[in-house]
Design an enzyme around this catalytic site. Sequence first.
Site, PDB file in Angstrom:
ATOM      1  N   PRO A 155      -5.246 115.282  18.076  1.00 52.63           N
ATOM      2  CA  PRO A 155      -5.819 114.110  18.443  1.00 52.63           C
ATOM      3  C   PRO A 155      -5.317 112.986  17.890  1.00 52.63           C
ATOM      4  CG  PRO A 155      -7.029 115.549  16.935  1.00 52.63           C
ATOM      5  CD  PRO A 155      -5.933 116.171  17.207  1.00 52.63           C
ATOM      6  N   THR A 200      -5.832 108.719  17.695  1.00 49.36           N
ATOM      7  CA  THR A 200      -6.837 107.507  17.907  1.00 49.36           C
ATOM      8  C   THR A 200      -5.639 106.418  18.571  1.00 49.36           C
ATOM      9  OG1 THR A 200      -8.441 108.141  16.678  1.00 49.36           O
ATOM     10  CG2 THR A 200      -8.210 105.792  16.980  1.00 49.36           C
ATOM     11  N   TYR A 226     -14.649 111.656   7.835  1.00 50.67           N
ATOM     12  CA  TYR A 226     -15.532 111.244   8.611  1.00 50.67           C
ATOM     13  C   TYR A 226     -17.005 112.013   8.332  1.00 50.67           C
ATOM     14  CZ  TYR A 226     -11.855 108.594  10.597  1.00 50.67           C
ATOM     15  OH  TYR A 226     -10.662 107.649  10.620  1.00 50.67           O
ATOM     16  N   THR A 239       2.299 112.674  15.845  1.00 50.29           N
ATOM     17  CA  THR A 239       3.108 111.385  16.281  1.00 50.29           C
ATOM     18  C   THR A 239       4.437 111.964  17.223  1.00 50.29           C
ATOM     19  OG1 THR A 239       2.744 110.717  14.086  1.00 50.29           O
ATOM     20  CG2 THR A 239       4.615 109.578  15.309  1.00 50.29           C
TER      21      THR A 239
END
Length: 359
Positions: free
Chosen positions: A26, A28, A181, A316
Site C-alpha cells: 500500500p 499513499t 495509526y 517504492t
Amino acid sequence: MSSNDILFNNLSIGDMDIANRIWMAPLTRCRAGLEHIPNTLMAEHYAQRASAGIIVAEATMAMEGCSAFWQEPGIYSDAQIAGWKLVTNAVHAKGGKIFLQLWHGGRACHPALNGGKQPVAPSSIAIEDEVHTPDGKLPQVVPRALRDDEIPSIIAGFKQAAINAKAAGFDGVEVHGANGYLLDQFLRDGSNKRDGQYGGSLENRARLLLEVVSAVCEVWDSKRVGLRISPLNSYNSMLDSDPIGLTAWLAKRLNDFNLGYLHVMRADFFQTQTGDVLTPAREHFKGVLVGNMGYNADEAAEAVNAGKLDAVAFGTPFLANPDLPARIQAAAPLNTPDEATFYTQSAAGYTDYPTLDNH
C-alpha cells in the site's frame, strides 16, 4: 532460468489463486481530491500495476473525519464506493487482484484535515512531528483519549468499511495495524498508556485490533482478510518495549481467525529499533506470511526459497515500475522513483513511468 523464478510460482489463499509472489504494498499517493473520492487517474495507476500477485491499495479512511494525509481516499460514502469501482473494474479487466487497506489515522488525524476536530487515540500523547495540511506544515496536536464506550463505534466503522469494500468490488481487505495509526497506537506500549480493558497487558492492548479483525471477518470470508503490522517501525513517534514478544504473541493469537495472510514490515524507517520480527512471525503464524520493507528481487527470492516468507510486498519499486514482475523476470533495470511527485496531485510521477515495452 532466472534465480528469481520462485517468485513466479503461484500461491493459493483460500479459494484464490495468486499468480506470483510479487505483491504491491500500500502506497499513499494523495490523488483522491478534497472529497477523498477515487477517480479515473487512480484507476489507470492501479490497472498499470495489475501484474502484481496482489495489489494492496493505499491506506483508505474507514470512516469520515479520520484523514491523516491530504487528499487520500475514503470508503465511507456512496461516491467513494463508485470511485473505487472504477479502480477494481480496471484492475480486474487486466486480470489483477486488489485488496483495500482499511485505516483510521488516530492521533495522526490533524484538525486542519478534519474540520477542526481533535484527533483521538488510546492516550493523550502527541506525535512529535509536523504534517502537511492545506495551511502548510503544522505541528501534530495532542489527541483526546478515546473513552471505552466510544470504541464500539470505531469497530462498527471498520465493519461498515469492509461492507463498502465488498460493494466496491475488491477481492479482499487488509486491516491497517501498522505505522503508528489508530490500531497500532493501541497495540504498542509506547503510545498506549491507558488502563482498563484496552490498556496495560499485551492482551488488552491488542483487544481493539483483534475486535476489528473479528468484525471484518464477519463481512468477508477470513481468507479474504489480511493484517499489516510494523512492530519495529518508529514512524509517527512509535515505540514498543518488546517488539519481538509482541510479534510472537500476536502471530500465535491470529491463528484463531484463519486469515488470508499476515503482512509484516520487517524494519524501522529510522533505525531506532532493530531486531528480527519475521522469524517469530513465521514460527507462530500458520498462514501466508508476507514480508515488506527494502527487499530487492534477489533477497525476496532467497527468503521465499528458504521458506522464511511466502510472498514479498514491494513499495517504492512498484511506484516507479508498473511492470515490476516483468522487469524482475527479465532481470531488467528499474526506473528511479521521483520523490518530488510522491504526494502531488497530477499524473506526473504517477501514471507516466515507462514500461519495458515503452523504453
